[in-house]
Structures are given as C-alpha cells and as structure tokens.
Design a protein around this motif. Structure first.
Motif, short mmCIF file in Angstrom:
data_model
loop_
_atom_site.label_atom_id
_atom_site.label_comp_id
_atom_site.label_asym_id
_atom_site.label_seq_id
_atom_site.Cartn_x
_atom_site.Cartn_y
_atom_site.Cartn_z
N LEU A 115 7.84 8.60 4.31
CA LEU A 115 8.15 8.95 5.70
C LEU A 115 8.51 7.72 6.52
CD1 LEU A 115 5.27 11.51 6.31
CD2 LEU A 115 7.59 11.95 5.47
N GLU A 116 7.79 6.64 6.28
CA GLU A 116 8.10 5.37 6.93
C GLU A 116 7.44 4.26 6.14
OE1 GLU A 116 6.23 4.59 10.79
OE2 GLU A 116 5.21 6.53 10.62
N GLN A 117 8.01 3.06 6.23
CA GLN A 117 7.46 1.91 5.53
C GLN A 117 7.81 0.65 6.30
OE1 GLN A 117 9.52 0.65 1.82
NE2 GLN A 117 10.85 2.43 2.11
N GLY A 118 7.01 -0.39 6.07
CA GLY A 118 7.25 -1.65 6.74
C GLY A 118 5.98 -2.47 6.79
N PRO A 119 6.00 -3.62 7.50
CA PRO A 119 4.78 -4.42 7.67
C PRO A 119 3.67 -3.57 8.26
CG PRO A 119 6.71 -5.63 8.43
CD PRO A 119 7.18 -4.23 8.16
N VAL A 120 2.45 -3.79 7.81
CA VAL A 120 1.32 -2.97 8.24
C VAL A 120 1.18 -2.98 9.75
CG1 VAL A 120 -1.18 -2.71 8.14
CG2 VAL A 120 0.09 -3.20 6.06
N ALA A 121 1.31 -4.15 10.37
CA ALA A 121 1.15 -4.23 11.82
C ALA A 121 2.16 -3.35 12.54
CB ALA A 121 1.27 -5.68 12.28
N GLU A 122 3.41 -3.35 12.07
CA GLU A 122 4.44 -2.54 12.73
C GLU A 122 4.19 -1.05 12.54
OE1 GLU A 122 8.37 -3.60 11.56
OE2 GLU A 122 8.15 -5.73 12.10
N VAL A 123 3.85 -0.64 11.34
CA VAL A 123 3.65 0.78 11.05
C VAL A 123 2.41 1.31 11.76
CG1 VAL A 123 3.16 2.47 9.23
CG2 VAL A 123 4.87 0.69 8.86
N PHE A 124 1.33 0.52 11.77
CA PHE A 124 0.08 0.99 12.36
C PHE A 124 0.09 0.94 13.88
CE2 PHE A 124 -3.29 0.68 8.76
CZ PHE A 124 -2.47 1.46 7.95
N GLY A 176 0.81 -1.21 0.00
CA GLY A 176 0.00 0.00 0.00
C GLY A 176 0.84 1.26 0.00
N LEU A 177 0.41 2.25 -0.78
CA LEU A 177 0.97 3.60 -0.73
C LEU A 177 -0.11 4.50 -0.20
CD1 LEU A 177 2.68 3.74 -4.26
CD2 LEU A 177 3.84 3.47 -2.06
N ILE A 178 0.10 5.07 0.99
CA ILE A 178 -0.95 5.85 1.64
C ILE A 178 -0.43 7.23 2.01
CG2 ILE A 178 -0.43 4.99 3.97
CD1 ILE A 178 -3.52 4.93 4.38
N GLY A 179 -1.32 8.19 2.00
CA GLY A 179 -0.98 9.56 2.35
C GLY A 179 -2.11 10.48 1.92
N TYR A 180 -2.00 11.74 2.34
CA TYR A 180 -3.02 12.71 1.97
C TYR A 180 -2.88 13.11 0.50
CZ TYR A 180 -3.91 13.16 6.98
OH TYR A 180 -4.22 12.91 8.30
N ARG A 196 2.36 -4.92 3.48
CA ARG A 196 3.25 -3.84 3.91
C ARG A 196 2.72 -2.51 3.36
NH1 ARG A 196 8.78 -3.60 2.80
NH2 ARG A 196 8.40 -4.49 0.74
N VAL A 197 3.23 -1.41 3.92
CA VAL A 197 2.72 -0.10 3.54
C VAL A 197 3.84 0.92 3.62
CG1 VAL A 197 2.05 0.47 5.93
CG2 VAL A 197 0.87 1.58 4.01
#
Length: 364
Positions: free
Chosen positions: A222-231, A37-41, A212-213
C-alpha cells in the motif's frame, strides 16, 4: 547497491475458480546493509513475499533478484548455492530437537561439506556472536524461547550470508526477550553489514529496528518508504489503523479563510480544531506545541501522544484539541507548526460546548 530487487511479483495458489491470489504486482528494492520491514495484518501476504525472496515460494509472475542474480533463471544446483547466502529464521525456531546446539548450528556447514575442524571453529564464533558461549552441548529442550531463537540466528548465519530473512522472529517471545533479540539483530546488522528483511505485525519491531518499511494488505504494497516518513505521514487507512491513528474526517480546508462560518457568514465566536501533529529529529524534543500556542495566543489540550524514537531518530506524535477563535487563527497555528517541520492534519472541528475527553495518557 541494491541487494534485493522484486519486480512485479505475483503469487497465485491453485487454478481456475479455486485459485487464490496471495500477491499482486509487488515491487520493492532493498539497498545493501538495510533493515527492511514488511508489516500488515494477518493474511496480508507478508510471509509469502518473504519466502519468494529465496524462492521457497516460487512467484507465479515477476522477477526476484538477489545480489544481482535473477534467482528464477538458475538451475537447481546453482539455486542451492545462491540460497546459502540467504539465511532465514522462523517464528517457531525450527530446531532439530534430537541434536545439540552445536549440531544445529553446524548442520548447514555439514551440507556445505566443510571439514569437522572448520565446522567446530565456525560454531564457536557464532556462539560468541549470539551470546551463547558454553551452550554447545545443550539440547533445544533445555533452552528458553529466546535462547532457541539465538541458536536459530546462529544457524542462519553459519554460511556467512549477505541476506537474513526473519519471519515473525519475535512473535512467540515475551516483550523483554523480544527486545534482546531485536538488539542482537541490530548488532548483527551493524557488525556484519547484513541486509535484513523482517516480517512482523508489531509496530514496535519496525520502530526499533527498521530503516524502511512496506505496509501490506490483500497481497499488495500500500505504501513504502523510510520509517519516519511512513509513520509520521501515513497515506493509507491500513497504515493509520496499525499506528492507532484516526483517519481524517470533517477536514477543514485551511486554504480558504471562510470555510468555518455561521449561517450569517461570520466565523464562530469560539471553535476547537482536532489536529494530528507529528515531527521527527531535533524538533521532537522541543516544546513546539507550547511555542506555537504562545505565538498565536491560543490554548490546546493533548488528547493522545507519544514521544519515542524510530530506530535512532527521535519522533513525537500528538492528537491535540486546539482552541481557536476563527479560521484565520487556525490557519496561523497550522502554518506555524508546519514551519517548524511538523506534519499536520486537521481531523475535524467541534463546538466550544463539546465535552473534552482525553483518549489516552501521553506516553513518554
């Protein structure tokens, strides 16, 4: 195996004083078969980065590798061949309105010069895959938004790609239809082993779909990694804002027992610490807060909370006002939570006389 590798990718539009930097030194590696996933405003650079993967936008600097091929080094004909293995779907479907569903799906197959019989067979396979068997003679105007997106997905899969790029693929759809499209993408990923990159500004999409995201803002990751870690342990304020988590403030240093003290040097008679607690996996379904409260002889009030899943992983996140009488007790609470695998942030302390208001109902 790494299917997509972006190395120091930058993109600038225009030149001189009129130039606009859309991407700056973006590096990402996406393993084969992963949903990324690529997420942001809005304006973060997500769609520009996605379009750099198939060189619809050619980077101003950096390298793009797909399936171990450096796309920028290819000539026009070879690049066209490489793009056939990179499917793409868009927010507004981009269907040919004067063509039937079958003709829309067959369009890339016709460009690839497959025979009519081969095209017809492949179209039927794809219609069954996306749940539109029997719709081949309908036109886009006769379809719902979700059905149009299913046609677009089938068309993107026509040439049997290894990569599927999704640019805000569910933003134009209602929540129920969005869920059905996400379920379809997850099914396609698992059935075909397809690598999927999805651009979105919706946390729910990443939570349900992605392995991952990467969080983007102002053309940077700004940051990336497994979704669980980032969230569960966001490192950047933008990520916190997207998740609806307040940034730490008035943070107490739990490594020093005398940090919270009165002017006389004594700990206050009573104090409440505002904690952000998050955990994933089996612990997310356990009464961790209650266990720690009983063990430390303390009480707490949940101000805000979520119990849900990150793709297939259970997770829980709470903002809690924890009533502790001293810094030592606060330290014991934090240590006990962390010993149970929870991420803990102290977001401040308050006096015992401060009114307590819940921020929101707990979501379960």
């Amino acid at each position: 195996m790494i299917t997509i590798r972006l190395h120091n990718v930058s993109k600038t539009y225009g030149s001189g004083k009129q130039s606009v930097r859309a991407l700056t030194d973006v590096s990402i590696e996406i393993p084969s078969g992963e949903i990324f996933g690529l997420i942001g405003y809005s304006g973060a650079g997500k769609s520009t980065l996605l379009r750099c993967i198939n060189l619809l936008e050619r980077p101003s600097a950096g390298e793009v590798w797909v399936d171990d091929v450096a796309l920028q080094r290819l000539g026009k004909r070879d690049l066209q061949q490489a793009r056939r293995k990179i499917g793409m779907i868009f927010q507004h479907f981009h269907l040919l309105h004067s063509k039937t569903v079958a003709d829309n799906i067959a369009f890339p197959l016709k460009l690839a010069k497959l025979s009519k019989a081969q095209r017809q067979q492949r179209v039927q396979e794809l219609l069954h895959l996306v749940g539109l068997a029997g719709y081949e003679h309908k036109y886009p105007a006769q379809l719902s938004g979700g059905q149009k997106q299913r046609v677009a997905i089938a068309r993107a899969l026509a040439n049997d790609p290894t990569v599927l790029l999704c640019d805000e693929a569910t933003s134009a759809l209602d929540p129920q239809t969005t869920d059905s499209i996400l379920d379809l993408l997850l099914q396609i990923n698992r059935r075909l082993g397809l690598t999927i990159v999805i651009v979105t500004h919706e946390i729910a999409v990443v939570r349900k779909l992605c392995d991952r995201v990467a969080v983007m803002a102002n053309g940077r990751v700004l940051e990336q990694g497994p979704v669980a870690e980032v969230f569960l342990a966001p490192q950047h304020d933008v990520t916190r804002q997207l998740l609806g988590i307040a940034a730490p403030h008035g943070t107490v240093d739990t490594t020093q027992e005398d940090t919270v003290a009165t002017a006389a040097g004594e700990p206050p008679m009573s104090a409440a610490a505002r904690l952000h607690v998050a955990c994933a996996g089996a612990q997310a379904n356990q009464p961790v807060l209650a266990e720690v409260a009983a063990m430390t002889n303390t009480t707490y009030t949940i101000l805000r909370g979520t119990v849900d899943t990150l793709k297939d992983t259970p997770f829980a996140r709470f903002t809690v006002l924890w009533n502790t009488g001293s810094q030592a007790t606060l330290q014991a609470v934090v240590d006990a939570l962390r010993a149970r695998g929870c991420q803990v942030e102290i977001q401040g302390t308050t006096s015992p006389d401060t009114p307590i208001q819940a921020e929101a109902e707990v979501t379960v």
